[in-house]
Design an enzyme around this catalytic site. Structure first.
Site, PDB file in Angstrom:
ATOM      1  N   SER A  22       0.810  -1.225   0.000  1.00 44.32           N
ATOM      2  CA  SER A  22       0.000   0.000   0.000  1.00 44.32           C
ATOM      3  C   SER A  22       0.843   1.274   0.000  1.00 44.32           C
ATOM      4  O   SER A  22       1.873   1.355   0.665  1.00 44.32           O
ATOM      5  CB  SER A  22      -0.897   0.006   1.230  1.00 44.32           C
ATOM      6  N   LYS A  73     -13.677  -4.388   4.899  1.00 43.45           N
ATOM      7  CA  LYS A  73     -14.516  -3.195   4.706  1.00 43.45           C
ATOM      8  C   LYS A  73     -15.977  -3.406   5.108  1.00 43.45           C
ATOM      9  O   LYS A  73     -16.605  -2.481   5.614  1.00 43.45           O
ATOM     10  CB  LYS A  73     -14.456  -2.737   3.243  1.00 43.45           C
ATOM     11  N   ASN A  94     -14.183   2.422   4.843  1.00 39.62           N
ATOM     12  CA  ASN A  94     -12.726   2.398   4.609  1.00 39.62           C
ATOM     13  C   ASN A  94     -11.974   3.310   5.575  1.00 39.62           C
ATOM     14  O   ASN A  94     -10.744   3.353   5.558  1.00 39.62           O
ATOM     15  CB  ASN A  94     -12.381   2.737   3.153  1.00 39.62           C
ATOM     16  N   ASP A 111     -13.998   6.309  -0.467  1.00 39.57           N
ATOM     17  CA  ASP A 111     -13.615   5.878  -1.820  1.00 39.57           C
ATOM     18  C   ASP A 111     -14.390   6.644  -2.901  1.00 39.57           C
ATOM     19  O   ASP A 111     -13.816   7.076  -3.909  1.00 39.57           O
ATOM     20  CB  ASP A 111     -13.872   4.373  -2.005  1.00 39.57           C
ATOM     21  N   GLY A 135     -18.629  -2.622 -13.074  1.00 38.93           N
ATOM     22  CA  GLY A 135     -18.148  -3.004 -11.749  1.00 38.93           C
ATOM     23  C   GLY A 135     -19.109  -2.563 -10.671  1.00 38.93           C
ATOM     24  O   GLY A 135     -19.548  -1.406 -10.650  1.00 38.93           O
ATOM     25  N   ALA A 136     -19.459  -3.499  -9.813  1.00 42.54           N
ATOM     26  CA  ALA A 136     -20.384  -3.207  -8.716  1.00 42.54           C
ATOM     27  C   ALA A 136     -19.899  -3.881  -7.443  1.00 42.54           C
ATOM     28  O   ALA A 136     -20.688  -4.326  -6.618  1.00 42.54           O
ATOM     29  CB  ALA A 136     -21.784  -3.683  -9.082  1.00 42.54           C
ATOM     30  N   GLY A 138     -16.753  -3.341  -4.283  1.00 42.43           N
ATOM     31  CA  GLY A 138     -16.499  -2.272  -3.320  1.00 42.43           C
ATOM     32  C   GLY A 138     -16.322  -0.909  -3.989  1.00 42.43           C
ATOM     33  O   GLY A 138     -17.008   0.059  -3.639  1.00 42.43           O
ATOM     34  N   VAL A 236     -10.293   2.900 -12.395  1.00 46.82           N
ATOM     35  CA  VAL A 236      -9.872   3.003 -10.988  1.00 46.82           C
ATOM     36  C   VAL A 236      -8.511   2.371 -10.720  1.00 46.82           C
ATOM     37  O   VAL A 236      -7.910   2.598  -9.681  1.00 46.82           O
ATOM     38  CB  VAL A 236     -10.914   2.387 -10.025  1.00 46.82           C
ATOM     39  N   GLY A 260      -6.407   5.585 -11.657  1.00 43.65           N
ATOM     40  CA  GLY A 260      -6.920   5.565 -10.295  1.00 43.65           C
ATOM     41  C   GLY A 260      -6.044   6.260  -9.251  1.00 43.65           C
ATOM     42  O   GLY A 260      -6.404   6.275  -8.065  1.00 43.65           O
TER      43      GLY A 260
HETATM   44  P1  NAD Z   1     -14.491  -6.296  -6.027  1.00 42.31           P
HETATM   45  O1  NAD Z   1     -13.951  -7.677  -6.108  1.00 42.31           O
HETATM   46  O2  NAD Z   1     -15.326  -5.905  -4.869  1.00 42.31           O
HETATM   47  O3  NAD Z   1     -15.366  -6.010  -7.366  1.00 42.31           O
HETATM   48  C1  NAD Z   1     -14.897  -6.341  -8.655  1.00 42.31           C
HETATM   49  C2  NAD Z   1     -15.973  -6.011  -9.699  1.00 42.31           C
HETATM   50  O4  NAD Z   1     -15.431  -6.301 -10.993  1.00 42.31           O
HETATM   51  C3  NAD Z   1     -17.249  -6.830  -9.591  1.00 42.31           C
HETATM   52  O5  NAD Z   1     -18.333  -6.038  -9.984  1.00 42.31           O
HETATM   53  C4  NAD Z   1     -17.029  -7.963 -10.596  1.00 42.31           C
HETATM   54  O6  NAD Z   1     -18.238  -8.477 -11.096  1.00 42.31           O
HETATM   55  C5  NAD Z   1     -16.265  -7.231 -11.678  1.00 42.31           C
HETATM   56  N1  NAD Z   1     -15.404  -8.110 -12.469  1.00 42.31           N
HETATM   57  C6  NAD Z   1     -14.485  -8.988 -12.004  1.00 42.31           C
HETATM   58  N2  NAD Z   1     -13.870  -9.598 -13.024  1.00 42.31           N
HETATM   59  C7  NAD Z   1     -14.405  -9.099 -14.162  1.00 42.31           C
HETATM   60  C8  NAD Z   1     -14.182  -9.351 -15.551  1.00 42.31           C
HETATM   61  N3  NAD Z   1     -13.276 -10.235 -15.967  1.00 42.31           N
HETATM   62  N4  NAD Z   1     -14.901  -8.645 -16.438  1.00 42.31           N
HETATM   63  C9  NAD Z   1     -15.825  -7.728 -16.029  1.00 42.31           C
HETATM   64  N5  NAD Z   1     -16.075  -7.470 -14.740  1.00 42.31           N
HETATM   65  C10 NAD Z   1     -15.373  -8.142 -13.818  1.00 42.31           C
HETATM   66  O7  NAD Z   1     -13.231  -5.348  -6.146  1.00 42.31           O
HETATM   67  P2  NAD Z   1     -13.119  -3.815  -5.676  1.00 42.31           P
HETATM   68  O8  NAD Z   1     -12.714  -3.755  -4.251  1.00 42.31           O
HETATM   69  O9  NAD Z   1     -14.341  -3.090  -6.107  1.00 42.31           O
HETATM   70  O10 NAD Z   1     -11.862  -3.338  -6.524  1.00 42.31           O
HETATM   71  C11 NAD Z   1     -11.943  -3.206  -7.929  1.00 42.31           C
HETATM   72  C12 NAD Z   1     -10.717  -2.464  -8.418  1.00 42.31           C
HETATM   73  O11 NAD Z   1     -10.728  -1.143  -7.893  1.00 42.31           O
HETATM   74  C13 NAD Z   1      -9.379  -3.069  -7.978  1.00 42.31           C
HETATM   75  O12 NAD Z   1      -8.507  -3.040  -9.084  1.00 42.31           O
HETATM   76  C14 NAD Z   1      -8.901  -2.127  -6.907  1.00 42.31           C
HETATM   77  O13 NAD Z   1      -7.489  -2.092  -6.825  1.00 42.31           O
HETATM   78  C15 NAD Z   1      -9.433  -0.813  -7.426  1.00 42.31           C
HETATM   79  N6  NAD Z   1      -9.604   0.214  -6.391  1.00 42.31           N
HETATM   80  C16 NAD Z   1      -8.962   1.387  -6.590  1.00 42.31           C
HETATM   81  C17 NAD Z   1      -9.088   2.393  -5.645  1.00 42.31           C
HETATM   82  C18 NAD Z   1      -8.354   3.684  -5.848  1.00 42.31           C
HETATM   83  O14 NAD Z   1      -8.249   4.462  -4.881  1.00 42.31           O
HETATM   84  N7  NAD Z   1      -7.904   3.986  -7.043  1.00 42.31           N
HETATM   85  C19 NAD Z   1      -9.890   2.215  -4.495  1.00 42.31           C
HETATM   86  C20 NAD Z   1     -10.556   0.982  -4.336  1.00 42.31           C
HETATM   87  C21 NAD Z   1     -10.396  -0.014  -5.302  1.00 42.31           C
END
Ligand code: NAD
Length: 290
Positions: A22, A73, A94, A111, A135-136, A138, A236, A260
């Protein structure tokens, strides 16, 4: 550091696993040093099994606040005294504050705020805009809820047919019941609907993590006809800095291709404000770390 840490130094923790990668400890500690604030920020490898004891430890030691990441979380919510309205709707926390170390723990979610601030920083407003979001999980949920609170006109969520699809439906219901924004959910497998939605949107956000290892060679947009000079694309992911999606967006002339990093910075800045009451020196941190 030895000059800075004293018997008075207050601790902020980060509890997650894995967490050693991190950037948050560096970001917060540099900001404390820059502002001369007597705090230290440390990461602890904590999973769901250790979570209850950890939260008791935060109370017992008077730790002034904590960031919380995966897998904690959602799991931390039952151990807190209060949860902010946004974090309640998102269903995830968070950031936790501890009122001057007195043991009253309040959970927040920064977030979504981080994502909105990152867009603003690039001159992008979500108010009255139609947004297509993939994406749905976290990140996607936090972004959808915050964008709705910030006045987005429509949020069209596309998700693959996995566990998060149900979450997407719940998020859309919460948005439709609690805000003026209209939210819909569709299966990402319906590529024609996905392309049509992007064609009608001014912002496309990918909150899936596709583009990051091990999916670094995948982009959810593969048709260059989808990219327009008035379309903002926000991914992101920040490692790599330029995902396949962002590279594709730049090559085909999107208005903006945003990674991101800004979201990471501004979710941290919002947490910093909650912990210390002070504004994080974001330009300084940006220059230092990004
Ligand atoms: P998560 O596992 O809770 O959710 C993942 C989402 O992606 C789900 O909706 C899932 O259905 C979808 N998904 C997974 N594989 C897929 C595919 N092959 N095709 C299409 N959709 C797909 O994960 P999260 O915690 O929401 O994190 C998602 C991303 O966000 C990670 O890469 C994380 O590092 C990034 N993130 C970035 C920040 C930032 O500050 N920039 C903050 C939080 C999370």
């Amino acid at each position: 550091m030895t000059e800075r840490l004293t018997g008075h130094t207050l601790l902020i923790s980060l509890i997650a696993i894995p967490i050693r990668h991190s950037m948050s400890p560096t970001m917060h500690n540099e900001a404390f040093a820059k502002l001369g604030l007597d705090y230290a920020y440390l990461a602890f490898e904590v999973g769901n099994k250790e979570l209850k004891d950890t939260v008791q430890g935060i109370r017992a030691l008077g730790i002034r606040g904590s960031n919380v990441s995966m897998p904690n979380k959602q799991a931390i919510i039952p151990y807190l005294d209060e949860v902010s309205p946004e974090a309640t709707l998102i269903g995830a926390v968070n950031t936790v504050t501890n009122n001057e170390g007195k043991g009253h723990l309040v959970g927040y979610n920064t977030d979504g705020i981080g994502a909105m601030e990152a867009l603003k920083d690039e001159g992008v407003e979500v108010k009255n805009q139609i947004i297509t979001l993939t994406g749905a999980g976290g990140a996607g949920t936090a972004i959808a809820i915050q964008a709705a609170f910030d006045g987005a006109k429509e949020i069209r969520i596309f998700n693959i047919d996995d566990d998060s699809f149900v979450n997407a439906k719940e998020t859309a219901t919460k948005i439709n019941e609690n805000t003026d924004c209209q939210a819909t959910v569709s299966d990402l497998a319906d590529q024609e609907a996905f392309k049509k939605s992007i064609a009608e949107s001014s912002i496309y956000i990918d909150a899936t993590g596709v583009g990051m290892k091990p999916l670094e060679n995948i982009s959810l947009i593969t048709d260059s006809a989808v990219i327009r000079p008035d379309l903002v694309i926000f991914d992101v992911v920040y490692s790599p800095r330029e995902t396949k999606l962002l590279k594709f967006a730049k090559e085909h002339g999107a208005k903006k291709a945003i990674n991101g990093l800004g979201m990471m910075l501004y979710q941290g800045a919002a947490a910093f404000k909650l912990f210390t009451g002070e504004d994080m020196p974001v330009s300084y941190i940006k220059n230092l770390l990004f």
